[in-house]
Design a protein around this motif. Structure first.
Motif, short mmCIF file in Angstrom:
data_model
loop_
_atom_site.label_atom_id
_atom_site.label_comp_id
_atom_site.label_asym_id
_atom_site.label_seq_id
_atom_site.Cartn_x
_atom_site.Cartn_y
_atom_site.Cartn_z
N LYS A 219 5.68 0.12 -0.27
CA LYS A 219 4.88 -1.05 0.06
C LYS A 219 5.25 -2.19 -0.90
O LYS A 219 5.76 -1.94 -1.99
N ARG A 222 0.24 -2.75 -3.79
CA ARG A 222 -0.93 -1.95 -3.41
C ARG A 222 -1.95 -1.97 -4.54
O ARG A 222 -1.66 -1.58 -5.67
N GLN A 251 5.29 -1.53 4.09
CA GLN A 251 4.12 -2.35 4.35
C GLN A 251 4.15 -3.51 3.37
O GLN A 251 4.59 -3.34 2.23
N ASN A 254 -1.14 -4.02 0.63
CA ASN A 254 -2.25 -3.13 0.96
C ASN A 254 -3.29 -3.31 -0.14
O ASN A 254 -3.18 -2.74 -1.23
N LYS A 256 -7.04 -2.97 -1.42
CA LYS A 256 -8.31 -2.28 -1.23
C LYS A 256 -9.34 -2.80 -2.22
O LYS A 256 -8.99 -3.33 -3.27
N ARG A 273 4.15 -0.43 9.06
CA ARG A 273 2.72 -0.61 9.28
C ARG A 273 2.45 -2.07 9.63
O ARG A 273 2.71 -2.51 10.72
N THR A 277 -2.65 -6.09 4.64
CA THR A 277 -3.92 -5.44 4.94
C THR A 277 -4.90 -5.73 3.81
O THR A 277 -4.60 -5.50 2.65
N VAL A 283 -8.16 1.37 2.86
CA VAL A 283 -7.54 2.02 4.00
C VAL A 283 -7.74 3.53 3.88
O VAL A 283 -7.47 4.13 2.84
#
Length: 298
Positions: A219, A222, A251, A254, A256, A273, A277, A283
């Motif tokens: 990714k 993240r 990705q 990501n 969170k 992906r 996000t 996720v």
């Protein structure tokens, strides 16, 4: 030994056996035989205000001292360590590339394993090249650049490429800043990791900006499990990811957790992906409601 260039070291007798081409006697050859005898060619661990500058290192690393004011600058490190895949070797890696309370600037590290770790209180990693690194280790602390702590650590203008570490840049302490770094062609056979990776306290007041991350099975960035699971984890969150570019990765971003700021990023062609996000719960349910009880300002 049954073929040229094989060797074996007898630890019991402290004797090295070497099979040279043509069965030559090591005592009669004109070329010099060299072997590694320590992990650090220069070690000023207990010193302060030492600068190591403009040096060439082969098969070894160095320390400018942990007492403060130390710097490792403008050096080349070739094959500074080696992995456990050596006959009779049972350690994960020989010679972890560790820098503590020193500036690490304008250095080249080539053909290394495990990655490099930078501990505080001073962490300043700037304009270094890390390339041709082989394998990482366990989750988290196995980035090509790993920063577990420090007083407002700075990692800027570094290039990491052609490596197989689990992550590119990893940090675990708050107030971290990574900027203008260039990461590409990392971990071509792994996807559950990131070029920029953190979790827990590492998200708090972190700033990840003006970085390029591309051409990888990883990714781009993240922020992982800030709130933790159940009654564990670090509830603060509150990081910022801004003005970065992520493409051709597993990705893009990501992110969170709560109170994260994601602004001005560009993501495209992250085919596995999605490009970006942002989920307050994380996720896959890796976040819980603890972080909702707290607020934090950038």
């Amino acid at each position: 030994l049954n073929r040229p260039n094989e060797w074996w070291f007898d630890r019991a007798t402290n004797k090295l056996y070497l099979y040279l081409p043509g069965g030559a006697d090591p005592k009669t050859v004109s070329s010099q035989l060299m072997g590694k005898v320590n992990d650090k060619a220069l070690d000023f661990t207990s010193s302060k205000n030492v600068q190591l500058r403009g040096l060439e290192f082969f098969g070894t690393f160095a320390s400018a001292g942990e007492g403060g004011g130390g710097a490792i600058k403008d050096n080349n490190f070739m094959f500074p360590n080696y992995p456990r895949h050596i006959l009779w070797e049972n350690q994960l890696v020989q010679n972890s590339l560790a820098v503590t309370n020193q500036r690490f600037v304008n250095n080249n590290i080539r053909f290394f394993c495990y990655g490099s770790v930078y501990r505080g209180p001073l962490v300043h990693v700037e304009n270094n090249l890390l390339e041709h690194g082989i394998y990482g280790c366990g989750p988290m602390g196995c980035g090509a650049i790993f920063v577990p702590d420090g007083d407002k650590p700075v990692v800027t203008r570094n290039t990491i490429r052609y490596t197989q570490q689990w992550h590119g840049i990893v940090w675990l302490g708050s107030d971290f800043e990574a900027s203008y770094n260039h990461l590409h062609d990392l971990a071509t056979i792994r996807d559950d990791a990131s070029m920029f990776q953190t979790k827990f306290a590492g998200e708090l007041r972190s700033h990840i900006h003006h970085n390029w991350a591309y051409n990888s099975e990883l990714k781009g960035v993240r922020y992982d499990t800030c709130g933790g699971k159940g009654n564990q984890g670090y509830p603060g969150c509150a990081g910022a990811v801004w003005n970065n570019v992520f493409f051709n990765a597993h990705q893009g971003a990501n992110i969170k957790g709560d109170h994260q700021k994601v602004v001005g990023n560009t993501g495209f062609a992250n085919g596995k992906r999605v490009d970006i996000t942002v989920s307050p719960r994380g996720v896959g349910g890796t976040e819980d409601d603890r972080s909702e009880e707290h607020t934090s300002e950038l």
